[in-house]
Design a protein around this motif. Structure first.
Motif, PDB file in Angstrom:
ATOM      1  N   GLY A  79      12.098  -5.482  -3.691  1.00 30.55           N
ATOM      2  CA  GLY A  79      11.226  -4.197  -3.121  1.00 30.55           C
ATOM      3  C   GLY A  79       9.603  -4.127  -3.463  1.00 30.55           C
ATOM      4  N   ALA A  80       9.105  -5.297  -3.855  1.00 31.60           N
ATOM      5  CA  ALA A  80       7.767  -5.321  -3.932  1.00 31.60           C
ATOM      6  C   ALA A  80       6.923  -4.905  -2.808  1.00 31.60           C
ATOM      7  CB  ALA A  80       7.073  -6.794  -4.405  1.00 31.60           C
ATOM      8  N   HIS A  81       7.059  -5.569  -1.608  1.00 33.50           N
ATOM      9  CA  HIS A  81       6.200  -4.900  -0.410  1.00 33.50           C
ATOM     10  C   HIS A  81       6.199  -3.579  -0.123  1.00 33.50           C
ATOM     11  CE1 HIS A  81       5.828  -8.910   1.594  1.00 33.50           C
ATOM     12  NE2 HIS A  81       5.486  -9.219   0.631  1.00 33.50           N
ATOM     13  N   THR A  82       7.679  -2.764  -0.161  1.00 30.75           N
ATOM     14  CA  THR A  82       7.637  -1.408  -0.181  1.00 30.75           C
ATOM     15  C   THR A  82       6.955  -0.647  -1.173  1.00 30.75           C
ATOM     16  OG1 THR A  82       9.839  -1.523   0.875  1.00 30.75           O
ATOM     17  CG2 THR A  82       9.134   0.612  -0.240  1.00 30.75           C
ATOM     18  N   GLY A  83       7.162  -1.091  -2.385  1.00 25.56           N
ATOM     19  CA  GLY A  83       6.301  -0.458  -3.674  1.00 25.56           C
ATOM     20  C   GLY A  83       4.973  -0.452  -3.566  1.00 25.56           C
ATOM     21  N   LEU A  84       4.230  -1.578  -3.330  1.00 23.86           N
ATOM     22  CA  LEU A  84       2.929  -1.749  -3.273  1.00 23.86           C
ATOM     23  C   LEU A  84       2.321  -1.208  -2.053  1.00 23.86           C
ATOM     24  CD1 LEU A  84       2.935  -5.702  -4.286  1.00 23.86           C
ATOM     25  CD2 LEU A  84       2.189  -3.572  -5.505  1.00 23.86           C
ATOM     26  N   PHE A 158      -0.523  -1.125  -9.473  1.00 21.89           N
ATOM     27  CA  PHE A 158      -0.543   0.339  -9.464  1.00 21.89           C
ATOM     28  C   PHE A 158      -1.939   0.874  -9.574  1.00 21.89           C
ATOM     29  CE2 PHE A 158      -0.137   4.511 -11.749  1.00 21.89           C
ATOM     30  CZ  PHE A 158       1.045   5.078 -11.223  1.00 21.89           C
ATOM     31  N   ASP A 159      -2.991   0.587 -10.521  1.00 26.76           N
ATOM     32  CA  ASP A 159      -4.247   1.132 -10.292  1.00 26.76           C
ATOM     33  C   ASP A 159      -4.925   0.782  -8.974  1.00 26.76           C
ATOM     34  OD1 ASP A 159      -3.485   2.697 -12.705  1.00 26.76           O
ATOM     35  OD2 ASP A 159      -4.180   1.127 -14.006  1.00 26.76           O
ATOM     36  N   SER A 160      -5.017  -0.678  -8.850  1.00 29.57           N
ATOM     37  CA  SER A 160      -6.037  -1.394  -8.024  1.00 29.57           C
ATOM     38  C   SER A 160      -5.652  -0.852  -6.674  1.00 29.57           C
ATOM     39  CB  SER A 160      -5.890  -2.827  -8.142  1.00 29.57           C
ATOM     40  OG  SER A 160      -4.760  -3.219  -7.854  1.00 29.57           O
ATOM     41  N   LEU A 161      -4.251  -0.744  -6.221  1.00 26.84           N
ATOM     42  CA  LEU A 161      -4.112  -0.358  -4.678  1.00 26.84           C
ATOM     43  C   LEU A 161      -4.351   1.178  -4.597  1.00 26.84           C
ATOM     44  CD1 LEU A 161      -0.648  -2.414  -4.221  1.00 26.84           C
ATOM     45  CD2 LEU A 161      -2.892  -2.748  -3.272  1.00 26.84           C
ATOM     46  N   ARG A 162      -4.096   1.810  -5.635  1.00 22.15           N
ATOM     47  CA  ARG A 162      -4.368   3.237  -5.569  1.00 22.15           C
ATOM     48  C   ARG A 162      -6.107   3.347  -5.182  1.00 22.15           C
ATOM     49  NH1 ARG A 162      -2.977   6.982  -9.750  1.00 22.15           N
ATOM     50  NH2 ARG A 162      -3.165   5.049 -11.106  1.00 22.15           N
ATOM     51  N   LEU A 231       4.290  10.476  -2.238  1.00 23.30           N
ATOM     52  CA  LEU A 231       5.102   9.491  -1.917  1.00 23.30           C
ATOM     53  C   LEU A 231       5.577   8.821  -3.252  1.00 23.30           C
ATOM     54  CD1 LEU A 231       3.043   7.865   0.728  1.00 23.30           C
ATOM     55  CD2 LEU A 231       5.136   9.208   1.147  1.00 23.30           C
ATOM     56  N   ILE A 232       4.747   8.946  -4.322  1.00 26.40           N
ATOM     57  CA  ILE A 232       4.980   8.070  -5.563  1.00 26.40           C
ATOM     58  C   ILE A 232       6.031   8.919  -6.253  1.00 26.40           C
ATOM     59  CG2 ILE A 232       4.336   7.342  -7.853  1.00 26.40           C
ATOM     60  CD1 ILE A 232       1.524   6.697  -6.462  1.00 26.40           C
ATOM     61  N   VAL A 652       7.958   4.362  -8.634  1.00 30.11           N
ATOM     62  CA  VAL A 652       7.153   4.446  -7.424  1.00 30.11           C
ATOM     63  C   VAL A 652       8.288   4.888  -6.488  1.00 30.11           C
ATOM     64  CG1 VAL A 652       5.938   3.423  -5.605  1.00 30.11           C
ATOM     65  CG2 VAL A 652       5.326   3.123  -8.173  1.00 30.11           C
ATOM     66  N   ASN A 653       9.377   4.070  -6.246  1.00 30.46           N
ATOM     67  CA  ASN A 653      10.311   4.198  -5.347  1.00 30.46           C
ATOM     68  C   ASN A 653      11.724   4.474  -6.351  1.00 30.46           C
ATOM     69  OD1 ASN A 653      12.619   3.529  -3.540  1.00 30.46           O
ATOM     70  ND2 ASN A 653      11.115   3.276  -1.795  1.00 30.46           N
ATOM     71  N   PRO A 654      12.363   5.715  -6.336  1.00 33.04           N
ATOM     72  CA  PRO A 654      13.445   5.474  -7.150  1.00 33.04           C
ATOM     73  C   PRO A 654      14.585   4.972  -6.614  1.00 33.04           C
ATOM     74  CG  PRO A 654      12.331   7.845  -6.834  1.00 33.04           C
ATOM     75  CD  PRO A 654      11.820   7.025  -6.107  1.00 33.04           C
ATOM     76  N   ALA A 655      14.883   4.845  -5.428  1.00 35.59           N
ATOM     77  CA  ALA A 655      15.963   4.270  -4.873  1.00 35.59           C
ATOM     78  C   ALA A 655      16.003   2.695  -5.125  1.00 35.59           C
ATOM     79  CB  ALA A 655      15.971   4.591  -3.248  1.00 35.59           C
ATOM     80  N   ILE A 656      14.830   2.213  -5.130  1.00 36.56           N
ATOM     81  CA  ILE A 656      14.456   0.599  -5.391  1.00 36.56           C
ATOM     82  C   ILE A 656      14.937   0.442  -6.734  1.00 36.56           C
ATOM     83  CG2 ILE A 656      13.085  -1.249  -5.551  1.00 36.56           C
ATOM     84  CD1 ILE A 656      11.759  -0.281  -2.935  1.00 36.56           C
ATOM     85  N   VAL A 657      14.324   1.368  -7.671  1.00 40.82           N
ATOM     86  CA  VAL A 657      14.496   1.094  -9.175  1.00 40.82           C
ATOM     87  C   VAL A 657      16.036   1.235  -9.440  1.00 40.82           C
ATOM     88  CG1 VAL A 657      14.270   2.170 -11.307  1.00 40.82           C
ATOM     89  CG2 VAL A 657      12.278   2.154  -9.698  1.00 40.82           C
ATOM     90  N   GLN A 658      16.984   2.158  -8.683  1.00 43.40           N
ATOM     91  CA  GLN A 658      18.169   2.243  -8.999  1.00 43.40           C
ATOM     92  C   GLN A 658      18.853   0.853  -8.340  1.00 43.40           C
ATOM     93  OE1 GLN A 658      18.880   6.079  -6.904  1.00 43.40           O
ATOM     94  NE2 GLN A 658      18.611   7.052  -8.962  1.00 43.40           N
TER      95      GLN A 658
END
Length: 748
Positions: A79-84, A158-162, A231-232, A652-658
Motif C-alpha cells: 500500500g505504499a503508493h496509496t499512503g504516499l 510523511f513530512d516531505s510529501l506533505r 484524509l490522513i 495514514v490509511n487504517p484499512a491498509i495498516v489493518q
C-alpha cells in the motif's frame, strides 16, 4: 507511450523537467514541484543544482487538471503508493484516487535517504526531524540506495510529501488571488479548485498551473494542523485496487515488448557448483528454441514462449564442478557448526550491569537453546525480469525493490554506463526482501546481451526460484535467565550464532561491531532487566542469506517473548501480569499489551485442550502485541483466533495498516507452523509449495486488529506484524499442552 489507466505504474527515464514531462506523457507547461530541495536551491532547475538539491520526487499539475505524482517506492502489495499519494493529496486538497501515479526512474535523486538517517540515529530517524540535515541528505544520496524496504516508505515520506502538497497549494492560491486581485487569505481550496466563497468564484488547479509555476515557493510551507486533516487517518481506499481487479495492473511477467523472447533458468544442483560442460544440441532441435546461454553456475534456454523454454531445459545435458569444501553440507552439519560456534568469543553487542554476578546470585536460572531454520521468501510471483540491450542503452522491466542495484547490475553485465540503463518498475507480486537483490537482473541482462537487440523475459521456474534464494539466516540462540527469590527477572545473558547478511551486502558494517540485522530485537530495552549481555557470532555456511520480512526481528522476537513466558511460569505468575511489571516505564507498550489482552478475552475460561499465548514486540517504529488461541487435538494444533493490537504512531490509511498486520501475522504463522529449508549435499530439497508449505485459506484463523490512537510519528507497518506471532503461538501451545517448544517450525 501506451495508454495507461490513472494509477497504473509507468517508467520515467530522466529526473529533469523535460525528461519528466516527456517520459510521463504529461502536457507541456503546468506546475512542477520537486521534493527535498534545500532553500538555497529553490527556483533552480534539477540539472543545474548540486547533488544534494536534486529533486527526489515530482508532482505535476497539467493545464488539463491532471495531477501526476512520480513515486520512488515500489508497490508490492503493502500500500505504499496509496499512503504516499494520500500524504500529498491531504495538503493539496484533492482526492487521492484521482492522482495519476507513475514510478520514478532509477536516479541518485530518489535514493532512500531515510534509511541513512535511520542508520545514523540508531534506528530512530524520526528523532532527526527538523534538524538542518542537508549534509546528511547529501551523504544519503552518495552512499544510499533507491530501495523499498525496512518499512520506511511512509516514515520517509510523511513530512516531505506533505510539504510538497502544501507548496503547490500555496502557489495555486497565490495565482488565483493575483488573477482575482484579492488577498490570498480570503481564498480556500477544495477538490482541486481554488475558491473565493464570498464572491462565489472558483478556478481549477489546471487553469492556474502555468501562473503558479512562475511564482516563488514559500520558504517554509505551512502544513495543515492535525485537526484539519480530512484524509490522513480516515482515507481507507487503495489507488491500485481497480487495476488489480480488472487486470490492468502490470506485473513483471505481464511485460510484452515487440519481438520479445522468453527464457527459463536451470541452476547448478548445489551451492558453489559451477558449470563444467554443456551439450545443448537436443534442446536447440526443439520447436521455438532460439539459444542456450551458459551461466557461471547454470544455463538459460531462450525460446519463443516460456513453456517451450522450460521444456527445453530438460533436454540440456550439463556437467558440474561440485565444491570440495562443504560439498556434503546438510542440516546436521549446520547445527553442529552453530552449536560449536555459539560459545566462542564473538562480538559484544550489548552489556549492562554484571550479568555473570547476577546469574550467580539468582534463585532460579533458566538455560535454553532456541533454534530457527533457514527460510525461503517464496514470493507468489517467481523471480523474473525483462531486458533489452540495444545501441541506445539498456532497458530493464522488472518487479524490483532496488532500482539502484538493478541499474548497477545491468550496467556491469552489459558494459554500458549506468545513466544509459533505464529501469521500468512494474508492480511486484510479493517482495519480502527478495526483490531487493539484483541477481535476477544480472542474469536477465546476461541472457539479453546474448540476444542483442531483442527483449528477453527471463523467468525462474518455481523449483529454481525456491532452490536459489537468499534465505533468512538460520540461528541458534543460547540464553541464560536469572530470577530472584520473588521471581523477578534480574539477569539475561544471550549469545547468538548465525550467518551474517551484512557480511555479504556491506562487509564494512561488520568490521567494528556485530551485524545489526542479526541482533535487532534481541535485547531492545523493552523490558526492565538490571543485568544484560548480548554477543553475536558470525558463522559462515555455503547457503546464501539475505533480508527476509522483518529480518532479525523474525527470530529475536520468538526467542525473547518465549523466554519471558518461561520466566513468568517459573515465577508462577500470569504471563500478562509478568510482562506488565517489566513494562512499568513503558506506557506505550503497556497500552498495546493491555489492549490485545482485553480484546482477546485474556483470562476468560477456555475449553479443555485450548490455550492462549501472548507476545509483544517493537520493530520498525511500531509496537505490536498478539494473542493467539489454539486447540490441541490428538497431538495436532489448530489456531482458533489471532488478536492483534498495535501502536503504529500516526496512521495514514487504517484499512491498509489493518491488512498489513493481518498479512504479516499470516506470513509469520506460515513460517512458524511449516517453514523450513532442508539441506542435503549443499542443496535445498524443497522445490514447490507441496514441500515448502504455506498457510492455506482453510487453515487461516479469524484475525482481529485493533489500532491504538496515537499522535506519535508514523511507524513502519509492512514488517512489524510478523515477529510476535510465532512466540504467541508457541506460548499458547504451552498453555494448552504444557509442552515448551524452543525450535521452529512447530513440532508437537
Amino acid at each position: 507511450m501506451p495508454s495507461v489507466s490513472p494509477n497504473r505504474p509507468a517508467a520515467i527515464f530522466s529526473p529533469s523537467r523535460r525528461g519528466v514531462l516527456r517520459g510521463a506523457g504529461l502536457t507541456a507547461g503546468g506546475l512542477l514541484i520537486g521534493l527535498a530541495l534545500p532553500p538555497a536551491a529553490r527556483g533552480q532547475t534539477a540539472v543545474s543544482v548540486p547533488l544534494v538539491a536534486r529533486l527526489d520526487a515530482w508532482l505535476h499539475i497539467g493545464r488539463d487538471d491532471r495531477i501526476t505524482f512520480l513515486i520512488d517506492r515500489s508497490e508490492m502489495g503493502q500500500g505504499a503508493h496509496t499512503g504516499l499519494a494520500t500524504l500529498l493529496a491531504e495538503e493539496l486538497d484533492v482526492d487521492p484516487m484521482k492522482v495519476v501515479i507513475r514510478n520514478a526512474p532509477a536516479d541518485k535523486a530518489y535514493r532512500n535517504v531515510y534509511m541513512i538517517k535511520s542508520m545514523l540515529s540508531g534506528g530512530k530517524a524520526e528523532s532527526l526531524s527538523g534538524l538542518p540535515l542537508w549534509g546528511l541528505e547529501q551523504l544519503g544520496r552518495l552512499i544510499g540506495q533507491q530501495v523499498t524496504g525496512g518499512s520506511t516508505s511512509i516514515r520517509g515520506g510523511f513530512d516531505s510529501l506533505r510539504r510538497a502538497g502544501a507548496e503547490a497549494r500555496f502557489r495555486l492560491v497565490q495565482a488565483a488571488a493575483e488573477r482575482w486581485k484579492l488577498p490570498a487569505g480570503e481564498c480556500d481550496t477544495a477538490d482541486g479548485m481554488v475558491l473565493h466563497k464570498p464572491s462565489n468564484r472558483s478556478l481549477s488547479y489546471g487553469a492556474l498551473a502555468d501562473t503558479a509555476a512562475a511564482l516563488d515557493a514559500p520558504n517554509v510551507p505551512v502544513l495543515k494542523p492535525r485537526s484539519a486533516w480530512r484524509l490522513i487517518g480516515r482515507h481507507d481506499k487503495r489507488v491500485d485496487t481497480l487495476d488489480k481487479i480488472n487486470g490492468n495492473a502490470d506485473f513483471g511477467l505481464d511485460v510484452r515488448e515487440p519481438e520479445q523472447l522468453f527464457a527459463a533458468i536451470r541452476w547448478a544442483p548445489a551451492f558453489g557448483a559451477l558449470l563444467k560442460t554443456l551439450d545443448d544440441r537436443a534442446a536447440l532441435a526443439q520447436p521455438g528454441v532460439k539459444a542456450v546461454v551458459p551461466l557461471a553456475d547454470g544455463f538459460a534456454v531462450v525460446a519463443d514462449n516460456t513453456w517451450r523454454a522450460m521444456q527445453a531445459c530438460d533436454a540440456v545435458t550439463a556437467e558440474w564442478n561440485r565444491p570440495e569444501v562443504d560439498g556434503g553440507f546438510d542440516d546436521a552439519m549446520l547445527w553442529r557448526r552453530l552449536n560449536a560456534m555459539v560459545d566462542t568469543e564473538g562480538k559484544e553487542a550489548h552489556k549492562a550491569g554484571d550479568v555473570d554476578k547476577a546469574l550467580g546470585a539468582a534463585a532460579t536460572v533458566i538455560s535454553a537453546d532456541y533454534r530457527l531454520p533457514f527460510l525461503a521468501h517464496a514470493t507468489m510471483e517467481p523471480m523474473n525480469a525483462t531486458v533489452r540491450v540495444g545501441p541506445d542503452g539498456v532497458d530493464v522491466w522488472a518487479p524490483t525493490q532496488a532500482q539502484t542495484m538493478a541499474q548497477k547490475a545491468a550496467a556491469a553485465v552489459t558494459g554500458v554506463s549506468e545513466d544509459r540503463v533505464r529501469i521500468h518498475t512494474t508492480y511486484l507480486g510479493g517482495g519480502f526482501g527478495r526483490r531487493a537483490e539484483a541477481d535476477f537482473i544480472a542474469v536477465a541482462a546476461t541472457v539479453a546481451k546474448a540476444m542483442m537487440g531483442k527483449p528477453v523475459q527471463v523467468m525462474w521456474p518455481r523449483e529454481q526460484d525456491m532452490r536459489r534464494d537468499f534465505y533468512r539466516p538460520a540461528a541458534l540462540h543460547r540464553v541464560k535467565l536469572g530470577l530472584d527469590a520473588q521471581g523477578r527477572l534480574v539477569a539475561w545473558k544471550h549469545a547468538l550464532a548465525s550467518p551474517s547478511i551484512m557480511k555479504r551486502i556491506f562487509v564494512a558494517a561488520t568490521w567494528l561491531g556485530p551485524d545489526e540485522t542479526a541482533i535487532e530485537g534481541c535485547l531492545d530495552n523493552t523490558y526492565a532487566i538490571p543485568s544484560t549481555a548480548l554477543k553475536y557470532v558470525s558463522v559462515d555456511t555455503p547457503v546464501p542469506v539475505g533480508f527476509w520480512r522483518s529480518v532479525g526481528h523474525s527470530h529475536s522476537a520468538f526467542v525473547k517473548e518465549s523466554l519471558i513466558d518461561e520466566a513468568a511460569h517459573a515465577a508462577k505468575q500470569n504471563p500478562l501480569d509478568y510482562r506488565l511489571q517489566l513494562l512499568a516505564s513503558r506506557p506505550r507498550h503497556r497500552r498495546v499489551l493491555e489492549l490485545a489482552a482485553e480484546k482477546a478475552g485474556w483470562g476468560s475460561p477456555l475449553n479443555e485442550g485450548q490455550g492462549r499465548g501472548i507476545a509483544l514486540h517493537e520493530s520498525f517504529g511500531s509496537i505490536v502485541a498478539m494473542v493467539v488461541q489454539v486447540t490441541m487435538r490428538d497431538g495436532d494444533v489448530a489456531v482458533d483466533r489471532i488478536t492483534i493490537a498495535a501502536d503504529a504512531g500516526t496512521v495514514v490509511n487504517p484499512a491498509i495498516v489493518q491488512a498489513q498486520l493481518s498479512g504479516g501475522a499470516i506470513f509469520g504463522l506460515s513460517a512458524a507452523l511449516h517453514g523450513k529449508v532442508t539441506l542435503k549435499d549443499a542443496a535445498v530439497q524443497e522445490g514447490n509449495f507441496d514441500s515448502y508449505r504455506v498457510l492455506q485459506m482453510a487453515d487461516t484463523p479469524p484475525i482481529d486488529v485493533h489500532l491504538v490512537d496515537s499522535e506519535a510519528p508514523p511507524g513502519g507497518i509492512g514488517e512489524p506484524g510478523v515477529p510476535p506471532v510465532a512466540p504467541a503461538l508457541t506460548n499458547a501451545i504451552f498453555a494448552a499442552s504444557g509442552k515448551r517448544l524452543r525450535a521452529l517450525p512447530v513440532v508437537v
